[in-house]
Design a protein around this motif. Structure first.
Motif, PDB file in Angstrom:
ATOM      1  N   TYR A 150       0.853  -1.192   0.000  1.00  0.00           N
ATOM      2  CA  TYR A 150       0.000   0.000   0.000  1.00  0.00           C
ATOM      3  C   TYR A 150       0.889   1.242   0.000  1.00  0.00           C
ATOM      4  CZ  TYR A 150      -3.940   3.054   1.275  1.00  0.00           C
ATOM      5  OH  TYR A 150      -4.916   4.019   1.285  1.00  0.00           O
ATOM      6  N   PRO A 151       0.565   2.249  -0.813  1.00  0.00           N
ATOM      7  CA  PRO A 151       1.422   3.447  -0.889  1.00  0.00           C
ATOM      8  C   PRO A 151       1.537   4.169   0.456  1.00  0.00           C
ATOM      9  CG  PRO A 151      -0.105   3.372  -2.742  1.00  0.00           C
ATOM     10  CD  PRO A 151      -0.542   2.300  -1.787  1.00  0.00           C
ATOM     11  N   GLU A 152       2.688   4.769   0.666  1.00  0.00           N
ATOM     12  CA  GLU A 152       2.902   5.632   1.824  1.00  0.00           C
ATOM     13  C   GLU A 152       2.252   6.982   1.530  1.00  0.00           C
ATOM     14  OE1 GLU A 152       3.404   7.474   4.957  1.00  0.00           O
ATOM     15  OE2 GLU A 152       4.327   5.464   4.995  1.00  0.00           O
ATOM     16  N   VAL A 153       1.320   7.390   2.381  1.00  0.00           N
ATOM     17  CA  VAL A 153       0.531   8.590   2.074  1.00  0.00           C
ATOM     18  C   VAL A 153       0.893   9.779   2.945  1.00  0.00           C
ATOM     19  CG1 VAL A 153      -1.400   7.252   1.181  1.00  0.00           C
ATOM     20  CG2 VAL A 153      -1.334   7.814   3.617  1.00  0.00           C
ATOM     21  N   THR A 154       2.007   9.691   3.668  1.00  0.00           N
ATOM     22  CA  THR A 154       2.416  10.813   4.525  1.00  0.00           C
ATOM     23  C   THR A 154       2.573  12.099   3.722  1.00  0.00           C
ATOM     24  OG1 THR A 154       3.592   9.266   5.971  1.00  0.00           O
ATOM     25  CG2 THR A 154       4.136  11.599   6.178  1.00  0.00           C
ATOM     26  N   ASP A 155       3.147  11.967   2.529  1.00  0.00           N
ATOM     27  CA  ASP A 155       3.375  13.142   1.678  1.00  0.00           C
ATOM     28  C   ASP A 155       2.527  13.084   0.411  1.00  0.00           C
ATOM     29  OD1 ASP A 155       5.453  14.165   3.391  1.00  0.00           O
ATOM     30  OD2 ASP A 155       6.775  12.616   2.576  1.00  0.00           O
ATOM     31  N   GLU A 156       1.287  12.661   0.550  1.00  0.00           N
ATOM     32  CA  GLU A 156       0.457  12.411  -0.626  1.00  0.00           C
ATOM     33  C   GLU A 156       0.135  13.674  -1.427  1.00  0.00           C
ATOM     34  OE1 GLU A 156      -3.920  11.904  -0.168  1.00  0.00           O
ATOM     35  OE2 GLU A 156      -3.403  11.452   1.898  1.00  0.00           O
ATOM     36  N   LYS A 157       0.364  14.843  -0.866  1.00  0.00           N
ATOM     37  CA  LYS A 157       0.085  16.081  -1.594  1.00  0.00           C
ATOM     38  C   LYS A 157       1.210  16.458  -2.553  1.00  0.00           C
ATOM     39  CE  LYS A 157      -3.032  18.032   1.893  1.00  0.00           C
ATOM     40  NZ  LYS A 157      -3.328  19.180   2.778  1.00  0.00           N
TER      41      LYS A 157
END
Length: 239
Positions: A150-157
């Protein structure tokens, strides 16, 4: 060993004149393959080929030798009777596509109840869903949680999605980084609940680009994962 378990049909393959090999994902033992003898010609047998349509949810009593060979099923009955998945032509195409994905993505012969229940509940939900144009995107993205990438979404912006690392970043660092409207669209699927799928509005072009992005992501992270043969059919849907 005789096992009573729930099972989801992933794929069937005709073998010889009247036999079928059924690949199933079981609650008790993970992926299992069963030889269904004479099922294509048997009129009075306990097993009917209609039970083994893609993604049918069954209750089975099976013989598991657990030696890496084909197993056998003694009895089978439908656990959850779908109302639309096998009668609605468009939903049927989604089912065919996702069953192909699951056939290639799941190989482990070991129990994983969280993955099993995710698949089971997702298709029960799809069976009742009317606006399902984005369901396959949601399903594929969230399936990666159970498959381990699953993708790491901490820096999803951040602007770029690095498919190799499964991260979002400010700058492109390799040939696996992508940006654009499809990456922006993918962001909308992070963290939402399944009943929020109809709230996401995508045009056909963007939806296809998101789908192909996810297929590439699977190919990078799952050894031997192949582009589903039914993908061209899905590409024509959801105008």
């Amino acid at each position: 060993m005789v096992v009573a378990t729930e099972a989801i049909v992933l794929h069937t393959l005709k073998y010889a004149e009247a036999d079928v090999i059924a690949h199933c994902y079981t609650l008790s033992d993970g992926r299992k393959s069963y030889m269904l003898r004479r099922i294509l010609k048997s009129k009075k047998g306990a097993l009917k080929i209609s039970l083994f349509q893609p993604l049918t949810q069954l209750e089975i009593i099976a013989n598991h030798k657990n030696k890496g060979t084909l197993e056998s099923i003694r009895e089978a009955k439908v656990l959850y009777p779908y109302k639309t998945l096998h009668t609605d032509v468009v939903k049927g195409s989604v089912v065919l596509f996702l069953s192909e994905v699951l056939k290639d993505a799941i190989q482990e012969e070991e129990a994983n109840s969280a993955l099993y229940h995710y698949i089971s509940s997702a298709f029960i939900f799809l069976d009742a869903l009317e606006d399902f144009a984005n369901f396959h995107i949601y399903f594929l993205l969230n399936l990666t949680q159970y498959l381990g990438f699953y993708p790491e979404v901490t820096d999803e912006k951040h602007l770029y999605f690095n498919l190799l690392e499964g991260t979002f970043q400010e700058k492109s660092s390799n040939g696996y980084c992508e940006k654009g409207s499809h990456v922006e669209a993918l962001r909308q699927f992070f963290g939402i609940k399944i009943d929020a799928i109809p709230q996401i509005k995508l045009n056909k072009t963007t939806r296809l680009e998101v789908l192909h992005l996810l297929i590439r992501y699977y190919q990078i992270h799952l050894h031997g994962f192949r582009k589903p043969k039914s993908l061209p059919i899905l590409n024509q849907l959801f105008q």
